[in-house]
Design a protein around this motif. Structure first.
Motif, short mmCIF file in Angstrom:
data_model
loop_
_atom_site.label_atom_id
_atom_site.label_comp_id
_atom_site.label_asym_id
_atom_site.label_seq_id
_atom_site.Cartn_x
_atom_site.Cartn_y
_atom_site.Cartn_z
N LEU A 1 -5.44 -6.00 -4.90
CA LEU A 1 -5.33 -4.86 -4.00
C LEU A 1 -6.41 -4.88 -2.92
CD1 LEU A 1 -3.98 -2.24 -3.15
CD2 LEU A 1 -5.38 -1.04 -4.84
N ASP A 2 -7.64 -5.25 -3.26
CA ASP A 2 -8.68 -5.23 -2.21
C ASP A 2 -8.40 -6.28 -1.14
OD1 ASP A 2 -10.20 -7.71 -3.13
OD2 ASP A 2 -10.58 -6.42 -4.86
N ARG B 1 1.71 4.10 -3.47
CA ARG B 1 1.45 5.55 -3.45
C ARG B 1 2.58 6.32 -4.11
NH1 ARG B 1 -1.15 8.95 1.54
NH2 ARG B 1 -1.12 10.98 0.52
N ALA C 1 -7.88 4.51 -4.60
CA ALA C 1 -8.59 3.24 -4.49
C ALA C 1 -9.27 3.19 -3.13
CB ALA C 1 -7.62 2.07 -4.65
N VAL D 1 -11.50 -0.58 -6.42
CA VAL D 1 -10.06 -0.74 -6.68
C VAL D 1 -9.77 -1.25 -8.08
CG1 VAL D 1 -9.61 -1.13 -4.23
CG2 VAL D 1 -10.00 -3.09 -5.71
N MET E 1 -5.89 -4.48 1.14
CA MET E 1 -6.49 -3.37 1.87
C MET E 1 -7.43 -3.86 2.98
SD MET E 1 -7.29 -0.62 -1.19
CE MET E 1 -8.04 0.57 -0.06
N ILE F 1 0.84 -1.21 0.00
CA ILE F 1 0.00 0.00 0.00
C ILE F 1 0.87 1.26 0.00
CG2 ILE F 1 -1.61 1.33 1.42
CD1 ILE F 1 -2.81 -1.41 2.28
N CYS G 1 -4.45 4.57 -1.29
CA CYS G 1 -5.47 3.65 -0.78
C CYS G 1 -6.21 4.28 0.39
CB CYS G 1 -4.83 2.33 -0.34
SG CYS G 1 -4.03 1.42 -1.69
#
Length: 248
Positions: free
Chosen positions: A80-81, A51, A199, A183, A84, A47, A58
């Motif tokens: 990605l989800d 960036r 996202a 996302v 996260m 994460i 995120c």
């Protein structure tokens, strides 16, 4: 340029996985807390690196459940989800595809966390085993994460919700926290490029125990899809006007 940045990001992300896995391995072998710590560290690193490497920020909205046991039923659009959602809660345990238990690092850590491998076509067997594990105390609490559509679904695509989540809800009698997401707009299920932007995953108000299976699955789908569509609009995603009308 964005493609090159994305390529470098993807390479370092996968290289970091065994590095973090090895660093936390001694702790993970002696304590499940060590496995959770290692997975949280890796998710946080990805994460963070997304960036500054590809301009992808995120954001977690709503109130993630921090006290278990509860069920987290989430929209699944990309890797990605997974990161996260896991990073946002203290002791996530996934229902995962059986083949993933053979994947390097992911498989070993997933089993150490207590994740439940599910073979395609045998979900009923897997659900029964999970319930048996909970009843006998082999599972040590935590937040059970399940993807009601059973697989990654690209933004704007309509795919039915599977009854397995309703069976778990009915038998475990625990609150279910729906999670919406956008996302996939920035990190698609396939391909190299990661797009800059924000996202978002959104933890929605929980669905308390007591509904029938049919009412629960309708409520779950409505809550997740309505909130996810709003997040897609916020991200500027142009949905196919020919897709099914959810209100019909």
């Amino acid at each position: 340029m964005q493609f090159l940045r994305s390529l470098l990001f993807n390479i370092q992300m996968y290289l970091a996985m065994p590095v973090v896995g090895i660093l936390f391995l001694p702790w993970a072998l002696v304590s499940r807390r060590g496995a959770h710590a290692g997975c949280h560290a890796y998710a946080g690193y990805v994460i963070w690196s997304a960036r500054w490497m590809v301009g992808l920020r995120c954001e977690v909205r709503g109130t993630p459940p921090t006290q278990g046991p509860v069920i987290v039923a989430a929209k699944h659009q990309s890797f990605l989800d997974i990161l996260m959602i896991y990073h946002a809660i203290p002791r996530g345990i996934f229902i995962m595809k059986n083949i993933l238990k053979y994947a390097p690092v992911i498989g070993q850590y997933g089993l150490r966390l207590g994740c439940i491998p599910v073979k395609r076509g045998q979900r009923g067997v897997a659900i029964k085993k999970m319930l048996d594990d909970v009843a006998s105390g082999r599972q040590r609490g935590g937040q059970l994460i399940i993807y009601p559509q059973g697989t990654r679904v690209a933004p704007g695509v309509v795919k039915p919700y599977k009854i397995g989540t309703a069976a778990i809800y009915d038998q475990m009698a625990q609150p279910v926290y729906p999670v919406a997401a956008n996302v996939g707009v920035f990190w698609p299920k396939r391909g190299v490029t990661r797009k800059p932007g924000v996202a978002v995953i959104d933890f929605l108000p929980p669905i308390e125990p007591g509904l029938s299976k049919q009412d629960f699955i309708k409520r779950l789908e409505h809550d997740i899809e309505t909130a996810s569509d709003a997040l897609l609009d916020e991200a500027g995603f142009q949905r196919d006007t020919g897709q099914l009308d959810r209100s019909a």
